[in-house]
Design a protein around this motif. Structure first.
Motif, PDB file in Angstrom:
ATOM      1  N   ALA A   1      -9.145   3.833  -0.149  1.00  0.00           N
ATOM      2  CA  ALA A   1      -9.100   2.489   0.427  1.00  0.00           C
ATOM      3  C   ALA A   1      -7.659   2.076   0.730  1.00  0.00           C
TER       4      ALA A   1
ATOM      5  N   PHE B   1     -11.835   6.492  -4.855  1.00  0.00           N
ATOM      6  CA  PHE B   1     -12.244   5.476  -3.880  1.00  0.00           C
ATOM      7  C   PHE B   1     -11.113   4.480  -3.647  1.00  0.00           C
ATOM      8  N   GLY B   2     -10.456   4.077  -4.727  1.00  0.00           N
ATOM      9  CA  GLY B   2      -9.338   3.137  -4.606  1.00  0.00           C
ATOM     10  C   GLY B   2      -8.190   3.722  -3.794  1.00  0.00           C
TER      11      GLY B   2
ATOM     12  N   TYR C   1      -4.414   1.679   8.832  1.00  0.00           N
ATOM     13  CA  TYR C   1      -4.884   0.623   9.742  1.00  0.00           C
ATOM     14  C   TYR C   1      -3.778  -0.389  10.037  1.00  0.00           C
TER      15      TYR C   1
ATOM     16  N   SER D   1       0.835  -1.207   0.000  1.00  0.00           N
ATOM     17  CA  SER D   1       0.000   0.000   0.000  1.00  0.00           C
ATOM     18  C   SER D   1       0.870   1.258   0.000  1.00  0.00           C
TER      19      SER D   1
ATOM     20  N   LEU E   1      -6.389   4.189   3.727  1.00  0.00           N
ATOM     21  CA  LEU E   1      -6.958   3.721   4.999  1.00  0.00           C
ATOM     22  C   LEU E   1      -6.381   2.363   5.400  1.00  0.00           C
ATOM     23  N   LEU E   2      -6.156   1.492   4.410  1.00  0.00           N
ATOM     24  CA  LEU E   2      -5.530   0.195   4.693  1.00  0.00           C
ATOM     25  C   LEU E   2      -4.127   0.395   5.238  1.00  0.00           C
TER      26      LEU E   2
END
Length: 230
Positions: free
Chosen positions: A67, A63-64, A74, A19, A70-71
């Protein structure tokens, strides 16, 4: 009960690495687009309008990116929390100075690695402020109907010296964060060794300096334009 591969310590590090590299690639693309501001209002607005012209695909991309971002957050927080639990005596040893060891040889502990969670937090705050001020800032229409005048918005936004200072300092922190993140991502993916890692570190320094410096020079340039009455 057996943990899922991506929830394990190794899986978490791999997800952070993948990521992070994806976000790194986005920064390069984003910087290339933002540098069109040096071409003036017409070129910069035409570039941003062309992106918006992608229609629904823009929302898919955004959106990708959200995501992935945020991944990354997290998994980074999860990894940090797990490391703290595993090392209750974490305050017993101080991290080595930033340049005291060659990365890839012996302990990889450094100021950069020890502060990733903190520099990452500053990155999150910067992204929120950046989006609020520019992406979701006031809407101005350019001379051409239907074209958003983002150039005017940037001129207003970076006409404030405090805003410029905040951006430049934020870029310094982001550069520090992505420098360590770049080469350590390859190590997490099993691509680092005593010969390859030093080259990665050098490449990471150069790339991070170019990215952070490239982004930092934009608000400075615009502020000077405002001062000059441009």
């Amino acid at each position: 009960m057996q943990r899922k591969p991506l929830s394990s310590s190794t899986g978490t590090k791999i997800l952070i690495a993948v990521s992070g590299l994806a976000l790194y690639a986005f920064l390069i693309f984003h910087l290339a687009g933002n540098l069109t501001v040096f071409g003036g209002a017409e070129i910069f607005n035409a570039y941003s309008h062309k992106l918006l012209g992608l229609g629904f695909l823009v929302y898919v991309i955004e959106f990708g990116l959200a995501a992935i971002f945020l991944l990354h957050i997290y998994k980074a927080v999860t990894n940090f929390a797990n490391n703290r639990k595993a090392r209750p005596d974490r305050y017993a040893a101080k991290p080595a100075p930033l340049t005291s060891r060659r990365p890839g040889a012996g302990s990889k502990k450094s100021v950069a690695s020890s502060t990733m969670i903190y520099t990452g937090t500053i990155v999150i705050l910067f992204v929120i402020i950046h989006l609020k001020g520019l992406k979701f800032g006031p809407y101005y229409e350019a001379a051409e109907p239907g074209v958003r005048d983002l150039y005017r918005l940037e001129m207003e936004h970076f006409g404030n010296p405090l805003t410029v200072a905040f951006y430049v300092l934020s870029m310094a922190v982001i550069g520090f964060h992505i420098w360590h993140g770049f080469w350590s991502a390859f190590q997490s993916l099993g691509l680092g060794n005593s010969r390859f890692t030093p080259k990665l570190v050098t490449a990471a320094k150069a790339l991070s300096l170019l990215i952070a410096g490239g982004f930092a020079i934009i608000p400075i340039f615009i502020y000077l334009q405002v001062l000059a009455g441009g």
